[in-house]
Write a protein that holds these residues in place. Structure first.
Motif, PDB file in Angstrom:
ATOM      1  N   THR A  90      70.434-102.819  57.217  1.00  0.00           N
ATOM      2  CA  THR A  90      71.285-101.956  56.388  1.00  0.00           C
ATOM      3  C   THR A  90      72.770-102.322  56.497  1.00  0.00           C
ATOM      4  N   ALA A  91      73.098-103.343  57.298  1.00  0.00           N
ATOM      5  CA  ALA A  91      74.515-103.675  57.526  1.00  0.00           C
ATOM      6  C   ALA A  91      75.212-103.976  56.197  1.00  0.00           C
ATOM      7  N   GLY A  92      76.345-103.338  55.984  1.00  0.00           N
ATOM      8  CA  GLY A  92      77.121-103.525  54.764  1.00  0.00           C
ATOM      9  C   GLY A  92      76.584-102.767  53.559  1.00  0.00           C
ATOM     10  N   LEU A  93      75.482-102.039  53.756  1.00  0.00           N
ATOM     11  CA  LEU A  93      74.797-101.452  52.597  1.00  0.00           C
ATOM     12  C   LEU A  93      74.561 -99.954  52.710  1.00  0.00           C
ATOM     13  N   SER A  94      74.787 -99.388  53.883  1.00  0.00           N
ATOM     14  CA  SER A  94      74.361 -97.995  54.061  1.00  0.00           C
ATOM     15  C   SER A  94      75.320 -97.034  53.337  1.00  0.00           C
ATOM     16  N   GLY A  95      74.850 -95.840  53.169  1.00  0.00           N
ATOM     17  CA  GLY A  95      75.672 -94.806  52.542  1.00  0.00           C
ATOM     18  C   GLY A  95      75.264 -94.550  51.109  1.00  0.00           C
ATOM     19  N   PRO A  96      75.651 -93.355  50.623  1.00  0.00           N
ATOM     20  CA  PRO A  96      75.292 -92.983  49.248  1.00  0.00           C
ATOM     21  C   PRO A  96      76.197 -93.666  48.237  1.00  0.00           C
ATOM     22  N   GLY A  97      75.851 -93.537  46.973  1.00  0.00           N
ATOM     23  CA  GLY A  97      76.688 -94.073  45.906  1.00  0.00           C
ATOM     24  C   GLY A  97      77.784 -93.092  45.542  1.00  0.00           C
ATOM     25  N   ILE A  98      78.236 -93.182  44.319  1.00  0.00           N
ATOM     26  CA  ILE A  98      79.349 -92.357  43.848  1.00  0.00           C
ATOM     27  C   ILE A  98      78.821 -91.387  42.790  1.00  0.00           C
ATOM     28  N   TYR A  99      79.210 -90.128  42.921  1.00  0.00           N
ATOM     29  CA  TYR A  99      78.749 -89.121  41.953  1.00  0.00           C
ATOM     30  C   TYR A  99      79.876 -88.121  41.704  1.00  0.00           C
ATOM     31  N   PRO A 100      80.166 -87.702  40.565  1.00  0.00           N
ATOM     32  CA  PRO A 100      79.524 -88.058  39.295  1.00  0.00           C
ATOM     33  C   PRO A 100      80.076 -89.397  38.796  1.00  0.00           C
TER      34      PRO A 100
END
Ligand SMILES: NC(=O)c1ccc[n+]([C@@H]2O[C@H](COP(=O)([O-])OP(=O)(O)OC[C@H]3O[C@@H](n4cnc5c(N)ncnc54)[C@H](OP(=O)(O)O)[C@@H]3O)[C@@H](O)[C@H]2O)c1
Length: 346
Positions: free
Chosen positions: A336-346
């Motif tokens: 998950t390195a460099g990739l974790s976390g949620p996206g952007i909303y809205p």
């Protein structure tokens, strides 16, 4: 530290690779190539990366670039990764190709669908299809990883549990897909102009899209019988995101709850596949900017079909995010390195 070179860095997938790798603590970008912006600081091409990337674009000197890197990403139009692959293999380094040059195992199928000669067919048997969740063990050892296309990523993750468990008739699968405009890349194209796309929805490449043989190849391997699909992509007025809606005939009566149990077990422990509970369906906005693939399943007991929906961000899980995930697998670092976390909303 994994030393990374990106060839074709100024396209949309290249820039997304740069964004993701700029916050990766175990990898360092050592070279960004561009034909159009040689010598230009990368942030001047992509201002959102100012203060995050201090490299300038450089002309491609292939042997020298490969020599400086542990892994090379090619973010180029199809037809241009074959020469790179040969040099990478010659120097004993590793390649992750975001294009289509190493996705199809049969060079004749590639040539038929892409209209170019395959000049590195001898390297195809050693190339691994980079759908991280399904082929992790082979990706780990691979010298060449063929990163999947955006539509195939969503479609295959949505269908894999059904085909592996033999729950649907593989002869009757229909894939209806919608994509944002960045799926076509940054190059100028009349069909992607604002006034052509805005307030418009249209199908394209009906029964002829180049991702069809890629999807069929992977589905056939999952089902252990040759599979053909009906695949219709649509362009819709948004920047990022893919939603696929898939219809398949169930072999036996099943409830939505029963299907969700199959999916939850199949993807148990997967960091980037989220199976949504009954009553909640995937939407592109919920994965925007993230490496997630969200999947929802509904049993249509009236018609005997299952409806599976999957959403990805075409530039993240559908391209550069999955490419970084594959790099992490190949180099034995946290996936998950460099990739974790949620996206952007809205
Ligand atoms: N967009 C997506 O959602 C997506 C998703 C999955 C996979 N892919 C695949 O990823 C690859 C890159 O896609 P993209 O969307 O990033 O495309 P793009 O935005 O059009 O960028 C490609 C870059 O490659 C360079 N380039 C173009 N023609 C070239 C040539 N003849 N020789 C060498 N370099 C050339 C260009 O940069 P310079 O002119 O600066 O060199 C260009 O910016 C494609 O194979 C695509 O099918 C795209």
């Amino acid at each position: 530290m994994i030393k990374v070179g990106i060839i074709g860095a100024t396209g949309y997938t290249g820039a997304e690779l740069v964004r993701l790798l700029s916050r990766h603590t175990g990898a360092a970008i050592v070279a960004l190539t561009s034909r159009s912006y040689p010598g230009e600081p990368f942030w001047r091409v992509y201002p959102h990366l100012k203060e995050h990337v201090d490299l300038a674009c450089e002309d491609l000197d292939l042997p020298a670039l490969v020599n400086r890197c542990d892994v090379v990403f090619t973010a180029l139009p199809h037809g241009h990764a074959m020469e790179v692959a040969r040099e990478v293999v010659r120097q004993g380094k590793r390649l992750i190709d975001l294009g289509a040059d190493f996705r199809l195992q049969d060079p004749a199928v590639y040539e038929r669908w892409y209209g170019v000669t395959h000049t590195a067919a001898d390297l195809l048997p050693g190339a691994v299809y980079g759908l991280s969740e399904l082929y992790r063990d082979r990706i780990r050892e691979a010298r060449i990883v063929a990163n999947p296309g955006c539509y195939p990523t969503a479609t295959l993750l949505a269908l894999a549990p059904l085909l592996r468990r033999g729950l649907v008739d593989p002869a009757g699968i229909i894939v209806d897909a919608k994509s944002g405009v960045s799926g076509a890349g940054r190059k100028l194209d009349l069909r992607a102009h604002f006034s052509e796309v805005n307030e418009n929805v249209r199908a394209y490449a009906v029964a002829s899209h180049r991702h069809t043989p890629e999807i069929e190849q992977a589905l056939s391997a999952l089902a252990q019988v040759p599979v053909t699909i009906s695949f219709t992509p649509h362009l819709i007025p948004m920047t990022r995101g893919i939603l696929v809606t898939i219809y398949a005939p169930l072999r036996q009566e099943m409830t939505t709850g029963g299907l969700l149990e199959v999916y939850t077990a199949f993807y148990a422990g997967e960091p980037f596949v989220r199976i949504l509970p009954e009553g909640i369906l995937p939407q592109t906005k919920a994965v925007f900017g993230s490496n997630y693939c969200d999947i929802g399943v509904v049993a249509d007991t009236r018609t005997g079909r299952v409806v599976v929906l999957a959403a990805v961000d075409n530039l993240v899980k559908g391209a550069s995010g999955q490419a970084v995930q594959n790099m992490n697998i190949m180099f034995g670092v946290d996936e998950t390195a460099g990739l974790s976390g949620p996206g952007i909303y809205p």
